[in-house]
Scaffold this active site. Structure first.
Site, PDB file in Angstrom:
ATOM      1  N   HIS A  48       0.724  -1.307   0.037  1.00 41.80           N
ATOM      2  CA  HIS A  48       0.016  -0.023  -0.108  1.00 41.80           C
ATOM      3  C   HIS A  48       0.763   1.193   0.132  1.00 41.80           C
ATOM      4  O   HIS A  48       0.534   2.328  -0.726  1.00 41.80           O
ATOM      5  CB  HIS A  48      -0.981  -0.010   1.181  1.00 41.80           C
ATOM      6  CG  HIS A  48      -1.825   1.047   1.404  1.00 41.80           C
ATOM      7  ND1 HIS A  48      -1.652   2.289   2.253  1.00 41.80           N
ATOM      8  CD2 HIS A  48      -2.842   1.857   0.602  1.00 41.80           C
ATOM      9  CE1 HIS A  48      -2.324   3.149   2.315  1.00 41.80           C
ATOM     10  NE2 HIS A  48      -3.248   3.031   1.115  1.00 41.80           N
ATOM     11  N   GLU A  51       2.573   1.765  -3.619  1.00 43.92           N
ATOM     12  CA  GLU A  51       1.327   2.365  -4.234  1.00 43.92           C
ATOM     13  C   GLU A  51       1.100   4.004  -4.183  1.00 43.92           C
ATOM     14  O   GLU A  51       1.060   4.621  -5.286  1.00 43.92           O
ATOM     15  CB  GLU A  51      -0.012   1.549  -4.153  1.00 43.92           C
ATOM     16  CG  GLU A  51      -1.320   2.354  -4.901  1.00 43.92           C
ATOM     17  CD  GLU A  51      -2.187   2.757  -3.803  1.00 43.92           C
ATOM     18  OE1 GLU A  51      -2.906   3.777  -3.736  1.00 43.92           O
ATOM     19  OE2 GLU A  51      -2.764   1.558  -2.963  1.00 43.92           O
ATOM     20  N   HIS A  52       1.347   4.481  -2.955  1.00 48.89           N
ATOM     21  CA  HIS A  52       0.916   5.825  -2.802  1.00 48.89           C
ATOM     22  C   HIS A  52       2.434   6.477  -3.139  1.00 48.89           C
ATOM     23  O   HIS A  52       2.347   7.417  -3.690  1.00 48.89           O
ATOM     24  CB  HIS A  52       1.243   6.273  -1.214  1.00 48.89           C
ATOM     25  CG  HIS A  52      -0.029   6.095  -0.470  1.00 48.89           C
ATOM     26  ND1 HIS A  52      -0.791   7.240   0.199  1.00 48.89           N
ATOM     27  CD2 HIS A  52      -1.101   5.105  -0.558  1.00 48.89           C
ATOM     28  CE1 HIS A  52      -2.068   7.027   0.313  1.00 48.89           C
ATOM     29  NE2 HIS A  52      -2.350   5.678   0.004  1.00 48.89           N
ATOM     30  N   GLU A 128      -4.313   7.838   7.493  1.00 52.06           N
ATOM     31  CA  GLU A 128      -5.277   6.787   6.854  1.00 52.06           C
ATOM     32  C   GLU A 128      -5.585   5.829   7.636  1.00 52.06           C
ATOM     33  O   GLU A 128      -6.706   5.312   7.868  1.00 52.06           O
ATOM     34  CB  GLU A 128      -4.703   6.352   5.310  1.00 52.06           C
ATOM     35  CG  GLU A 128      -5.714   5.782   4.685  1.00 52.06           C
ATOM     36  CD  GLU A 128      -5.273   5.252   3.213  1.00 52.06           C
ATOM     37  OE1 GLU A 128      -5.925   4.427   2.652  1.00 52.06           O
ATOM     38  OE2 GLU A 128      -4.101   5.668   2.969  1.00 52.06           O
TER      39      GLU A 128
END
Length: 420
Positions: A48, A51-52, A128
């Site tokens: 994740h 991906e950022h 997040e």
């Protein structure tokens, strides 16, 4: 030329295209058959965070350049990480398709992972995670997944644990990218007003340098199940009751989809009608299946008040017990129609079609024609739904709850309620 076409490049990348001549746009993307499930436990969350970071600057573009170039032409670009896939995708006007692919190619091959950008983005991801933990009807699914698959990659959160993300080094992210982003587990998808031959040429030119190798390995899923409850001072109790089910590749895959729709997929479903409309025990109630390459989960979510919680779970168990003897052809037909309708409506969106055909290649190794999908949905009858329900509900339950949980039924009592 129209219809789904698939070409395989020399490095194993599959390029799939589908022409929609009636639209003025193109949806394009790159899908990888790797996600949170393919992470070692000590770097949970790396997929994740990677991906950022892909959007935070390359040797050719700054993070601001990436955003501006796509928005200068009225397009948009995004990405997501799931347990078994990671995707990077964009939607643009048809004439800007080469630009979209150029940006995607750039961020996937030339990202710099600037240390200052990494520091900032780690903070964003930690926020997040914090937001998810503050949202009970969101974080409950992480607890459910972990209770169903404890101490396994399938049970760990996609976002990662805060202390691991906070310590994630630049080299760790780059090493993971080099390990799992290989052509053999990669699909390039393009749908809309496109030239399929031109897309293949673009793919060869821009992605031909990808190594074919990918070490995206994972342990087989081993369902355990059990009980998790967290007392919080909330107005509502959030509950997920689930059972082990089967993979994408099971012969009952389509029957399970029809069953999920029938049991808790809409306002006409059994759970909505009985639990909400007839008994007023929950504001939100629905059921769904989550499929993986080797296993799956069937889940029922409900949001209910503290006073109603004691009655809710026995009522759910009663619906499960009475299903085999009360199943009717009319509701199976309705569920089939709903599923076919959703499948056909999805074809009106180039973005949805782009994602769907990419996922089909990653999961099944081929494009699954619409006619085949409809035929297999139509083949689901009462006996098939009854068989699927028996398979699912024979498993050990997983019960997770967050909120005022004092009135919640005990786990052993739940198992007794579910007994035939």
């Amino acid at each position: 030329m129209s219809g789904v076409q698939v070409e395989t490049l020399a490095n194993g990348i599959r390029v799939v295209t589908d022409v929609m001549e009636s639209v003025e746009t193109a949806s394009v993307g790159v899908w990888f058959g790797s996600g949170a499930r393919h992470e070692p436990p000590e770097i949970n969350g790396v997929a994740h965070l990677l991906e950022h970071m892909a959007f935070k600057g390359t040797h050719r573009r700054s993070a601001q350049d990436i955003a501006r170039e796509i928005e200068d032409v009225g397009g948009h670009i995004n990405a997501y990480t799931s347990r078994e896939q990671t995707a990077y995708y964009a939607k643009v006007l048809k004439g800007d398709t080469p630009l979209a692919f150029d940006i995607l190619s750039d961020i996937l091959q030339n990202s710099t992972f600037d240390p200052d950008e990494l520091t900032r983005e780690r903070a964003v991801v930690l926020q997040e995670i914090g937001q998810a933990r503050d949202t009970p009807d969101d974080i409950i699914f992480d607890h459910f997944q972990n209770t169903a698959f404890p101490d396994q990659a399938l049970g760990r959160p996609v976002l990662g644990e805060p202390e691991i993300v906070e310590a994630m080094a630049r080299e760790t992210i780059m090493d993971h990218m080099g390990r799992v982003y290989g052509g053999s587990r990669m699909v390039i998808s393009a749908v809309g007003n496109i030239d399929p031959d031109a897309i293949v040429r673009i793919a060869e030119d821009m992605f031909g340098g990808f190594s074919p190798d990918s070490d995206a390995t994972s342990q087989p899923g081993a369902y355990v199940g059990g009980d998790y409850r967290e007392s919080r001072d909330l107005e509502q109790a959030h509950l997920v009751l689930g059972f082990p089910t089967f993979s994408y590749h099971d012969e009952d895959f389509y029957a399970a989809a029809v069953f999920a729709s029938l049991f808790g997929g809409g306002m006409s479903s059994r759970l909505f009608q009985e639990i909400r409309e007839q008994r007023g025990l929950a504001y939100s109630i629905y059921a769904f299946s989550s499929y993986y390459m080797d296993c799956g989960l069937f889940s029922i979510y409900a949001g209910t008040g503290e006073a109603e919680l004691a009655e809710l779970t026995p009522a759910l168990c009663a619906e499960i017990r009475r299903l085999p003897d009360t199943l009717e052809e009319l509701e199976v037909k309705r569920a089939r129609t709903q599923l076919k309708s959703a499948t056909l409506m999805a074809l009106e969106s180039s973005s949805t079609r782009c994602e769907q055909i990419a996922q089909q290649l990653l999961i099944f190794g081929r494009h699954v024609p619409l006619e085949e999908q409809v035929r297999r949905i139509d083949a689901v009858d009462v006996d098939a739904v009854r068989r699927v329900a028996a398979r699912i509900f024979a498993g050990r339950p997983t019960l997770t709850t967050i909120g005022p949980v004092d009135n919640l039924i005990g786990y052993d009592d739940l198992c007794a309620e579910l007994a035939p």
